[in-house]
Design a protein around this motif. Structure first.
Motif, PDB file in Angstrom:
ATOM      1  N   GLY A 148      56.981  49.367  27.849  1.00 33.54           N
ATOM      2  CA  GLY A 148      55.735  48.921  28.476  1.00 33.54           C
ATOM      3  C   GLY A 148      54.950  47.977  27.579  1.00 33.54           C
ATOM      4  N   GLY A 149      54.935  48.280  26.292  1.00 34.41           N
ATOM      5  CA  GLY A 149      54.233  47.420  25.345  1.00 34.41           C
ATOM      6  C   GLY A 149      54.841  46.032  25.273  1.00 34.41           C
ATOM      7  N   ARG A 150      56.176  45.982  25.319  1.00 37.60           N
ATOM      8  CA  ARG A 150      56.840  44.669  25.309  1.00 37.60           C
ATOM      9  C   ARG A 150      56.524  43.896  26.586  1.00 37.60           C
ATOM     10  N   ILE A 151      56.527  44.592  27.722  1.00 36.94           N
ATOM     11  CA  ILE A 151      56.187  43.927  28.992  1.00 36.94           C
ATOM     12  C   ILE A 151      54.788  43.319  28.885  1.00 36.94           C
ATOM     13  N   MET A 152      53.839  44.123  28.472  1.00 39.44           N
ATOM     14  CA  MET A 152      52.456  43.657  28.402  1.00 39.44           C
ATOM     15  C   MET A 152      52.286  42.575  27.323  1.00 39.44           C
ATOM     16  N   GLY A 153      52.977  42.736  26.211  1.00 44.11           N
ATOM     17  CA  GLY A 153      52.885  41.747  25.138  1.00 44.11           C
ATOM     18  C   GLY A 153      53.423  40.391  25.554  1.00 44.11           C
ATOM     19  N   TYR A 154      54.608  40.398  26.167  1.00 42.06           N
ATOM     20  CA  TYR A 154      55.187  39.136  26.624  1.00 42.06           C
ATOM     21  C   TYR A 154      54.375  38.525  27.758  1.00 42.06           C
ATOM     22  N   LEU A 155      53.836  39.352  28.619  1.00 42.97           N
ATOM     23  CA  LEU A 155      52.985  38.845  29.690  1.00 42.97           C
ATOM     24  C   LEU A 155      51.792  38.106  29.083  1.00 42.97           C
ATOM     25  N   PHE A 156      51.234  38.668  28.011  1.00 45.04           N
ATOM     26  CA  PHE A 156      50.107  38.003  27.363  1.00 45.04           C
ATOM     27  C   PHE A 156      50.550  36.728  26.648  1.00 45.04           C
ATOM     28  N   THR A 157      51.572  36.823  25.803  1.00 43.76           N
ATOM     29  CA  THR A 157      51.934  35.659  24.974  1.00 43.76           C
ATOM     30  C   THR A 157      52.594  34.537  25.766  1.00 43.76           C
ATOM     31  N   GLU A 158      53.312  34.876  26.843  1.00 42.28           N
ATOM     32  CA  GLU A 158      54.069  33.872  27.576  1.00 42.28           C
ATOM     33  C   GLU A 158      53.371  33.348  28.832  1.00 42.28           C
ATOM     34  N   VAL A 159      52.390  34.095  29.357  1.00 43.23           N
ATOM     35  CA  VAL A 159      51.723  33.667  30.592  1.00 43.23           C
ATOM     36  C   VAL A 159      50.205  33.573  30.405  1.00 43.23           C
ATOM     37  N   ILE A 160      49.578  34.681  30.044  1.00 44.37           N
ATOM     38  CA  ILE A 160      48.113  34.733  30.002  1.00 44.37           C
ATOM     39  C   ILE A 160      47.537  33.803  28.931  1.00 44.37           C
ATOM     40  N   ALA A 161      47.976  33.940  27.687  1.00 42.88           N
ATOM     41  CA  ALA A 161      47.405  33.134  26.600  1.00 42.88           C
ATOM     42  C   ALA A 161      47.616  31.625  26.804  1.00 42.88           C
ATOM     43  N   PRO A 162      48.819  31.183  27.235  1.00 38.19           N
ATOM     44  CA  PRO A 162      48.951  29.733  27.474  1.00 38.19           C
ATOM     45  C   PRO A 162      48.009  29.224  28.567  1.00 38.19           C
ATOM     46  N   ILE A 163      47.828  30.009  29.624  1.00 35.79           N
ATOM     47  CA  ILE A 163      46.914  29.588  30.692  1.00 35.79           C
ATOM     48  C   ILE A 163      45.485  29.540  30.171  1.00 35.79           C
ATOM     49  N   GLN A 164      45.075  30.594  29.465  1.00 38.69           N
ATOM     50  CA  GLN A 164      43.707  30.623  28.955  1.00 38.69           C
ATOM     51  C   GLN A 164      43.476  29.559  27.882  1.00 38.69           C
TER      52      GLN A 164
END
Length: 147
Positions: free
Chosen positions: A43-59
């Motif tokens: 779960g941590g990897r899912i959430m981490g990759y979601l942040f680093t690969e999708v959320i952070a680039p968009i923000q």
């Protein structure tokens, strides 16, 4: 990416992050500590990759959509190819066809394998698709030269 698309992707990403967190909470409440630790890692990897690969680039691109304490990602300039338009078009067509064929493998595996084997191979197939998409981005960002 336009702001409307960015907002929609962020909303989906936040929902997925909440759902992942909820699944970890369920495992914590219903299972032994060792099981929870193993699942929490996934779960941590899912959430981490979601942040680093999708959320952070968009923000990083749309700072107005980021929380006040957000630190934008650094933009790394990639070396750019030099291609003719004809070569660029041929490479994109080839990579699109490759993507479709490899992606179809995931469905084939899902339909013809047990659930564990299918999940493992779908993950491996996904990794191949990631590299195809990175190649596409590289080709699309190329300096297009006149003949």
């Amino acid at each position: 990416m336009d702001k409307k698309t960015a907002e929609e992707l962020l909303a989906i990403s936040m929902d997925c992050s909440r759902e992942t967190n909820e699944s970890m909470r369920r495992v914590m409440e219903r299972c032994d500590e060792e099981t929870f630790k193993i699942y929490r890692g996934h779960g941590g990897r899912i959430m981490g990759y979601l942040f680093t690969e999708v959320i952070a680039p968009i923000q990083s691109e749309h700072l107005e959509l980021a929380p006040p304490d957000f630190k934008p990602m650094q933009v790394v300039e990639r070396p750019r190819l030099r291609l003719t338009k004809e070569t660029q078009d041929e490479l994109i067509a080839s990579l699109n066809q490759l993507h479709e064929r490899i992606e179809a493998m995931a469905g084939f595996v899902r339909e013809n394998s047990d659930a564990v084997e299918a999940a493992a191979y779908r993950g491996r197939i996904h990794e191949v698709l990631v590299h195809i998409c990175e190649a596409m981005a590289c080709v699309l960002a190329a300096h297009v030269e006149e003949k």
